[in-house]
Design a protein around this motif. Structure first.
Motif, PDB file in Angstrom:
ATOM      1  N   PRO A   2      76.549 -19.073  27.053  1.00 17.00           N
ATOM      2  CA  PRO A   2      76.159 -17.595  27.729  1.00 17.00           C
ATOM      3  C   PRO A   2      74.752 -17.308  27.139  1.00 17.00           C
ATOM      4  O   PRO A   2      74.034 -16.739  27.861  1.00 17.00           O
ATOM      5  CB  PRO A   2      77.347 -16.868  27.339  1.00 17.00           C
ATOM      6  CG  PRO A   2      78.351 -17.745  26.938  1.00 17.00           C
ATOM      7  CD  PRO A   2      77.870 -19.162  26.706  1.00 17.00           C
ATOM      8  N   GLU A   3      74.306 -17.511  25.879  1.00 18.94           N
ATOM      9  CA  GLU A   3      73.177 -17.019  25.489  1.00 18.94           C
ATOM     10  C   GLU A   3      71.833 -17.936  25.938  1.00 18.94           C
ATOM     11  O   GLU A   3      70.991 -17.338  26.162  1.00 18.94           O
ATOM     12  CB  GLU A   3      72.999 -17.379  23.749  1.00 18.94           C
ATOM     13  CG  GLU A   3      73.694 -16.175  23.143  1.00 18.94           C
ATOM     14  CD  GLU A   3      73.286 -14.865  23.090  1.00 18.94           C
ATOM     15  OE1 GLU A   3      72.170 -14.583  23.084  1.00 18.94           O
ATOM     16  OE2 GLU A   3      74.173 -13.877  23.821  1.00 18.94           O
ATOM     17  N   GLU A   4      72.117 -19.037  26.259  1.00 20.59           N
ATOM     18  CA  GLU A   4      71.079 -19.859  26.966  1.00 20.59           C
ATOM     19  C   GLU A   4      70.786 -19.453  28.203  1.00 20.59           C
ATOM     20  O   GLU A   4      69.777 -19.487  28.939  1.00 20.59           O
ATOM     21  CB  GLU A   4      71.539 -21.267  26.946  1.00 20.59           C
ATOM     22  CG  GLU A   4      70.584 -22.135  27.994  1.00 20.59           C
ATOM     23  CD  GLU A   4      69.166 -22.252  27.483  1.00 20.59           C
ATOM     24  OE1 GLU A   4      68.178 -22.517  28.385  1.00 20.59           O
ATOM     25  OE2 GLU A   4      68.855 -21.963  26.299  1.00 20.59           O
ATOM     26  N   GLN A   5      72.190 -19.002  28.986  1.00 17.80           N
ATOM     27  CA  GLN A   5      71.978 -18.646  30.477  1.00 17.80           C
ATOM     28  C   GLN A   5      70.947 -17.400  30.625  1.00 17.80           C
ATOM     29  O   GLN A   5      70.426 -17.069  31.647  1.00 17.80           O
ATOM     30  CB  GLN A   5      73.488 -18.378  30.962  1.00 17.80           C
ATOM     31  CG  GLN A   5      74.310 -19.784  31.210  1.00 17.80           C
ATOM     32  CD  GLN A   5      75.707 -19.291  31.589  1.00 17.80           C
ATOM     33  OE1 GLN A   5      76.157 -18.301  31.405  1.00 17.80           O
ATOM     34  NE2 GLN A   5      76.116 -20.432  32.193  1.00 17.80           N
ATOM     35  N   LYS A   6      71.127 -16.463  29.610  1.00 17.90           N
ATOM     36  CA  LYS A   6      70.205 -15.195  29.655  1.00 17.90           C
ATOM     37  C   LYS A   6      68.519 -15.566  29.915  1.00 17.90           C
ATOM     38  O   LYS A   6      68.064 -14.758  30.481  1.00 17.90           O
ATOM     39  CB  LYS A   6      70.418 -14.586  28.392  1.00 17.90           C
ATOM     40  CG  LYS A   6      71.667 -14.003  28.162  1.00 17.90           C
ATOM     41  CD  LYS A   6      71.829 -13.140  26.815  1.00 17.90           C
ATOM     42  CE  LYS A   6      72.959 -12.468  26.623  1.00 17.90           C
ATOM     43  NZ  LYS A   6      73.240 -11.699  25.426  1.00 17.90           N
ATOM     44  N   LEU A   7      68.357 -16.730  29.872  1.00 26.26           N
ATOM     45  CA  LEU A   7      66.901 -17.298  29.880  1.00 26.26           C
ATOM     46  C   LEU A   7      66.486 -17.671  31.301  1.00 26.26           C
ATOM     47  O   LEU A   7      65.147 -17.777  31.593  1.00 26.26           O
ATOM     48  CB  LEU A   7      66.531 -18.295  28.974  1.00 26.26           C
ATOM     49  CG  LEU A   7      66.606 -18.078  27.304  1.00 26.26           C
ATOM     50  CD1 LEU A   7      66.413 -19.264  26.570  1.00 26.26           C
ATOM     51  CD2 LEU A   7      65.579 -16.949  26.931  1.00 26.26           C
ATOM     52  N   TRP A   8      67.419 -17.847  31.835  1.00 29.17           N
ATOM     53  CA  TRP A   8      67.249 -18.368  33.516  1.00 29.17           C
ATOM     54  C   TRP A   8      67.512 -17.205  34.462  1.00 29.17           C
ATOM     55  O   TRP A   8      68.121 -16.187  34.224  1.00 29.17           O
ATOM     56  CB  TRP A   8      68.376 -19.284  33.612  1.00 29.17           C
ATOM     57  CG  TRP A   8      68.166 -20.657  32.772  1.00 29.17           C
ATOM     58  CD1 TRP A   8      68.494 -20.700  31.372  1.00 29.17           C
ATOM     59  CD2 TRP A   8      68.074 -21.915  33.069  1.00 29.17           C
ATOM     60  NE1 TRP A   8      68.318 -21.868  30.939  1.00 29.17           N
ATOM     61  CE2 TRP A   8      68.087 -22.763  32.031  1.00 29.17           C
ATOM     62  CE3 TRP A   8      67.553 -22.556  34.499  1.00 29.17           C
ATOM     63  CZ2 TRP A   8      67.474 -23.858  31.780  1.00 29.17           C
ATOM     64  CZ3 TRP A   8      66.899 -23.954  34.111  1.00 29.17           C
ATOM     65  CH2 TRP A   8      67.110 -24.782  33.144  1.00 29.17           C
ATOM     66  N   HIS A   9      66.799 -17.382  35.529  1.00 30.77           N
ATOM     67  CA  HIS A   9      66.903 -16.507  36.620  1.00 30.77           C
ATOM     68  C   HIS A   9      67.421 -17.292  37.818  1.00 30.77           C
ATOM     69  O   HIS A   9      67.570 -18.571  38.049  1.00 30.77           O
ATOM     70  CB  HIS A   9      65.460 -15.982  37.111  1.00 30.77           C
ATOM     71  CG  HIS A   9      64.667 -17.068  37.464  1.00 30.77           C
ATOM     72  ND1 HIS A   9      63.476 -17.686  36.582  1.00 30.77           N
ATOM     73  CD2 HIS A   9      64.265 -17.701  38.696  1.00 30.77           C
ATOM     74  CE1 HIS A   9      62.636 -18.512  37.286  1.00 30.77           C
ATOM     75  NE2 HIS A   9      63.108 -18.625  38.429  1.00 30.77           N
ATOM     76  N   SER A  10      68.044 -16.416  38.720  1.00 35.48           N
ATOM     77  CA  SER A  10      68.834 -17.087  39.839  1.00 35.48           C
ATOM     78  C   SER A  10      67.853 -16.985  40.912  1.00 35.48           C
ATOM     79  O   SER A  10      66.623 -16.348  41.057  1.00 35.48           O
ATOM     80  CB  SER A  10      69.912 -16.269  40.254  1.00 35.48           C
ATOM     81  OG  SER A  10      69.669 -15.088  40.757  1.00 35.48           O
ATOM     82  N   HIS A  11      67.797 -17.901  42.033  1.00 35.85           N
ATOM     83  CA  HIS A  11      67.174 -18.065  43.145  1.00 35.85           C
ATOM     84  C   HIS A  11      67.817 -17.300  44.214  1.00 35.85           C
ATOM     85  O   HIS A  11      67.458 -17.410  45.550  1.00 35.85           O
ATOM     86  CB  HIS A  11      66.700 -19.591  43.441  1.00 35.85           C
ATOM     87  CG  HIS A  11      65.796 -20.024  42.473  1.00 35.85           C
ATOM     88  ND1 HIS A  11      65.918 -21.365  41.871  1.00 35.85           N
ATOM     89  CD2 HIS A  11      64.516 -19.521  41.939  1.00 35.85           C
ATOM     90  CE1 HIS A  11      64.901 -21.783  41.291  1.00 35.85           C
ATOM     91  NE2 HIS A  11      64.157 -20.608  40.893  1.00 35.85           N
ATOM     92  N   ALA A  12      68.572 -16.459  44.038  1.00 32.01           N
ATOM     93  CA  ALA A  12      69.549 -15.595  44.893  1.00 32.01           C
ATOM     94  C   ALA A  12      69.323 -14.168  44.464  1.00 32.01           C
ATOM     95  O   ALA A  12      68.912 -13.696  43.506  1.00 32.01           O
ATOM     96  CB  ALA A  12      70.927 -16.094  44.986  1.00 32.01           C
ATOM     97  N   TYR A  13      69.885 -13.310  45.322  1.00 32.25           N
ATOM     98  CA  TYR A  13      69.886 -11.938  45.084  1.00 32.25           C
ATOM     99  C   TYR A  13      71.090 -11.435  45.069  1.00 32.25           C
ATOM    100  O   TYR A  13      72.161 -11.904  45.589  1.00 32.25           O
ATOM    101  CB  TYR A  13      68.993 -11.097  46.088  1.00 32.25           C
ATOM    102  CG  TYR A  13      68.690  -9.768  45.942  1.00 32.25           C
ATOM    103  CD1 TYR A  13      68.347  -9.381  44.666  1.00 32.25           C
ATOM    104  CD2 TYR A  13      69.152  -8.802  46.997  1.00 32.25           C
ATOM    105  CE1 TYR A  13      68.113  -7.878  44.351  1.00 32.25           C
ATOM    106  CE2 TYR A  13      68.650  -7.540  46.464  1.00 32.25           C
ATOM    107  CZ  TYR A  13      68.217  -7.036  45.522  1.00 32.25           C
ATOM    108  OH  TYR A  13      68.203  -5.580  45.429  1.00 32.25           O
ATOM    109  N   GLU A  14      71.539 -10.263  44.195  1.00 23.42           N
ATOM    110  CA  GLU A  14      72.860  -9.933  44.012  1.00 23.42           C
ATOM    111  C   GLU A  14      73.629  -9.585  45.393  1.00 23.42           C
ATOM    112  O   GLU A  14      74.751  -9.388  45.312  1.00 23.42           O
ATOM    113  CB  GLU A  14      73.021  -8.529  43.030  1.00 23.42           C
ATOM    114  CG  GLU A  14      72.242  -7.437  43.607  1.00 23.42           C
ATOM    115  CD  GLU A  14      71.992  -6.450  42.362  1.00 23.42           C
ATOM    116  OE1 GLU A  14      72.979  -6.525  41.493  1.00 23.42           O
ATOM    117  OE2 GLU A  14      71.485  -5.424  42.482  1.00 23.42           O
TER     118      GLU A  14
END
Length: 253
Positions: A112-124
């Motif tokens: 989870p801590e690593e996932q915070k560094l990533w952005h999605s290529h989709a929108y909420e």
């Protein structure tokens, strides 16, 4: 952490109107050496770059700063891409960072801590940001050719570090890397219109027309809420960069 104190170096090497880094002009001897090396060396990693994509990125710590980016993409596997990111596609384009792109399968396996560094290529709201909005394009390649790749990218996550903030006038890569995020507004409202128009004029394309042509693209079924930390908290993820000396120390038995 590298210092961002500009007082420690001559101003002529750090900023100003000249876009190129400081240094002497390339000599004929150096040109000949480089040409010879190109003939004798394979440069295999570079030759594996299979596509050029142009899109936009935003600094997570200062969302008023938006830049056009040029990704030169190497596909390592079906689930992992690595991109050398330049500020232009000109022959003297500056290498301003690197982005890694992973499939949803790989992303879900990250801590989870690593996932915070990533952005999605989709929108909420389930509309793809870069892809469905037409912000991500492959210049001079017909849409029909890149459509399968674009549909796959809609289910991916990216981690983009900018190492050279050329947009603020830096003539050298200064300071710590900056974490970048993806524009996330299908109506293009989050990207400055002048940036999009300049890109459209250069490649003789219409981003709005591309957006309409992608309206039927399928949408991802699930977006991990750990991604896009900046969107949830209104700021970039706090990066703790240790001094180099600390990283080199190893515990003794």
């Amino acid at each position: 952490m590298a210092s961002s104190d500009k007082s420690s170096a001559p101003a002529s090497t750090l900023g100003g109107d000249q876009p190129i880094p400081p240094g002497k002009t390339m000599s004929m001897e150096r040109h000949m050496l480089d040409k010879g090396a190109q003939m004798l060396q394979s440069l295999k990693p570079v030759k594996e770059m299979s596509q050029h994509a142009c899109t936009f990125a935003i600094y997570s710590h200062d969302m008023s700063r938006q830049i056009e980016t040029h990704h030169y993409v190497t596909r390592i596997s079906q689930d992992f891409l690595q991109c050398a990111v330049y500020d232009s596609d000109d022959s003297h384009g500056r290498l301003i960072g690197v982005e890694y792109i992973v499939s949803d399968v790989i992303f879900e396996a990250l801590p989870p801590e690593e996932q915070k560094l990533w952005h999605s290529h989709a929108y909420e709201n389930r509309l793809w940001a870069q892809i469905k909005s037409g912000l991500w394009v492959n210049p001079r390649v017909p849409e029909a050719v890149v459509k399968p790749e674009l549909e796959n990218l809609g289910k991916t996550y990216g981690k983009f570090w900018c190492t050279w903030q050329a947009d603020r006038g830096d003539r050298l890569p200064l300071g710590a890397p900056a974490l970048m995020v993806s524009p996330q507004a299908v109506n293009l409202g989050m990207v400055k219109p002048e940036l999009v128009q300049r890109r459209d004029d250069k490649y003789s394309i219409s981003t709005s027309a591309i957006q309409k042509s992608r309206v039927e693209f399928a949408e991802p079924e699930w977006l991990n809420p750990q991604a896009d930390y900046w969107k949830q908290h209104g700021k970039g993820f706090a990066i703790d960069i240790e001094p180099t000396e600390m990283k080199l120390r190893a515990p003794f038995p």
